[in-house]
Write a protein that holds these residues in place. Structure first.
Motif, short mmCIF file in Angstrom:
data_model
loop_
_atom_site.label_atom_id
_atom_site.label_comp_id
_atom_site.label_asym_id
_atom_site.label_seq_id
_atom_site.Cartn_x
_atom_site.Cartn_y
_atom_site.Cartn_z
N GLN A 87 0.96 -1.12 -0.02
CA GLN A 87 -0.01 -0.01 -0.10
C GLN A 87 0.72 1.19 0.06
O GLN A 87 0.28 2.12 -0.56
CB GLN A 87 -0.64 0.04 1.25
N SER A 88 2.03 1.23 0.59
CA SER A 88 2.66 2.29 0.93
C SER A 88 4.18 2.33 0.36
O SER A 88 4.76 1.12 0.25
CB SER A 88 2.77 2.72 2.40
N HIS A 89 4.94 3.49 0.01
CA HIS A 89 6.22 3.23 -0.36
C HIS A 89 7.38 3.57 0.87
O HIS A 89 8.46 3.51 0.58
CB HIS A 89 6.44 4.34 -1.24
N LEU A 90 6.83 3.77 2.02
CA LEU A 90 7.50 3.89 3.14
C LEU A 90 8.13 2.74 3.65
O LEU A 90 7.63 1.61 3.74
CB LEU A 90 6.66 4.42 4.36
N PRO A 91 9.39 2.73 4.36
CA PRO A 91 9.92 1.49 4.71
C PRO A 91 9.29 1.10 6.07
O PRO A 91 8.69 1.98 6.65
CB PRO A 91 11.24 2.18 5.11
N VAL A 92 9.26 -0.10 6.13
CA VAL A 92 8.55 -1.03 7.32
C VAL A 92 9.58 -1.61 8.16
O VAL A 92 10.39 -2.34 7.63
CB VAL A 92 7.56 -2.01 6.87
N ILE A 93 9.46 -1.44 9.62
CA ILE A 93 10.52 -2.05 10.26
C ILE A 93 9.58 -2.91 11.61
O ILE A 93 8.34 -2.49 11.58
CB ILE A 93 11.64 -1.43 10.99
N VAL A 94 10.51 -3.75 12.19
CA VAL A 94 9.45 -4.60 13.14
C VAL A 94 10.00 -4.37 14.36
O VAL A 94 11.29 -4.58 14.38
CB VAL A 94 9.25 -5.97 12.58
N ASP A 95 9.41 -4.50 15.37
CA ASP A 95 9.82 -4.39 16.76
C ASP A 95 9.37 -5.74 17.73
O ASP A 95 8.26 -5.66 18.20
CB ASP A 95 9.28 -3.28 17.64
N PRO A 96 10.01 -6.70 17.55
CA PRO A 96 9.71 -8.13 18.21
C PRO A 96 9.83 -8.00 19.67
O PRO A 96 9.47 -8.92 20.54
CB PRO A 96 10.52 -8.99 17.63
#
Length: 343
Positions: free
Chosen positions: A260-269
């Protein structure tokens, strides 16, 4: 609807154009997107469409077909890459942002800095202001901890990530922080989002405790509508009926957001599970699902941590995470960003 304006428009011409659009009942947001001038309009009546169609100031229009505009993949097909010093987030590699939940002392920060430096990790995250559920829990060192982060930055050249809880807090952190975190509890703090949008500094935006994807992307839209194109989305788990973990880490958010988006996605496990023994497998899974980075809590002695020790990795577990994530990244055709010491 997004109107891309032609170059070299005089201020008087722009004012007349915006007044015409406003007269149709449209809400108008002029946005400077790098060297490009944009006007975002909503809602779009037939009268507003007519103004856009006949205006000599408009180069082109983009209909994203969704409630979000500047965050939309329809607006920008190419992935946004966040450049902070020598660090890159969203360039196709996997970045690790790591550090303590809360900055506690110079000794604690120095020990973690040595660990990260030895692993080639450039991005140091440490909280000075902690929004705790209980008013009696450790709230962070506050402004008194700024000198610790300044010394860390000067000595090791880390990229500093830290959280702002208010507009005043944000202003004080600029100059020390390289990336401002807006946490889950503040995802819909609209006054803070507007202020951060105009602050000229990258923002790491965490998903709210029970936020939908539209709500998450619209929070990012606030930042971008106020001039900030350097936004990092962070999936950190949501509140569900499950009680075996602190939150339910929604890994489906990664491919969905990237579609949906061009923004980077990170994850906080770390926050996504709330259990240190689950951080490694969920970090591996996040990278396999396409995350651009990980946000990991680490502490020299988690049992003695003043905040969230139960989800913080020991130094040995952190080294193991780096190696395992590196192998997963290679297996799925990417790589872990690691700098050879010294930076």
């Amino acid at each position: 609807m997004i109107a891309v304006l032609k170059q070299k428009i005089r201020p008087q011409q722009l004012e007349v154009f915006l007044n015409e659009l406003t007269a149709t009942g449209a809400i108008v947001y002029p946005v400077q997107w790098g060297e490009q001038s944009l006007v975002v309009t909503s809602p779009l009546s037939s009268a507003a469409v007519g103004v856009l169609d006949r205006s000599p100031l408009v180069e082109s229009t983009i209909d994203t077909g969704s409630v979000f505009q500047l965050t939309s993949r329809c607006f920008q097909r190419k992935n946004t890459v966040i450049h902070v010093g020598d660090a890159r987030i969203g360039d196709g590699s996997v970045a690790i942002i790591a550090g303590p939940c809360a900055v506690e002392s110079r000794e604690q920060v120095a020990a973690i800095a040595e660990l990260l430096h030895g692993q080639g990790i450039r991005l140091f995250r440490g909280g000075l202001f902690k929004p705790r559920t209980s008013p009696y829990s450790f709230q962070g060192l506050g402004f008194a901890g700024l000198d610790i982060l300044r010394e860390l930055k000067a000595r090791h050249r880390f990229v500093i990530v830290t959280e702002a809880l208010s507009e005043r807090c944000l202003k004080e952190l600029i100059g020390t922080a390289d990336i401002i975190q807006i946490g889950s509890r503040n995802m819909q703090n609209f006054s803070l989002l507007k202020e951060a949008g105009g602050a000229g500094i990258p923002v790491l935006l965490k998903r709210g405790l029970a936020a939908t994807m539209d709500e998450f992307l619209l929070a990012a839209e606030y930042l971008m509508a106020h001039g900030n194109s350097r936004v990092i989305l962070c999936e950190r788990g949501i509140r569900t009926s499950c009680c075996h973990t602190r939150n339910t880490l929604d890994l489906s958010a990664i491919p969905y957001l990237k579609e949906q988006s061009h923004l980077p996605v990170i994850v906080d496990p770390s926050h996504g599970t709330g259990r240190s023994e689950l951080v490694l497998p969920m970090a591996r899974a996040a990278v396999a699902a396409g995350a651009d980075g990980l946000l990991i809590e680490v502490h020299p002695s988690p049992a003695d941590a003043l905040s969230d020790g139960h989800q913080s990795l020991t130094p040995d577990l952190f080294r193991r995470l780096v190696e395992e994530v590196d192998r997963v990244a290679v297996a799925v055709g990417t790589r872990l960003t690691r700098n050879s010491p010294p930076f």
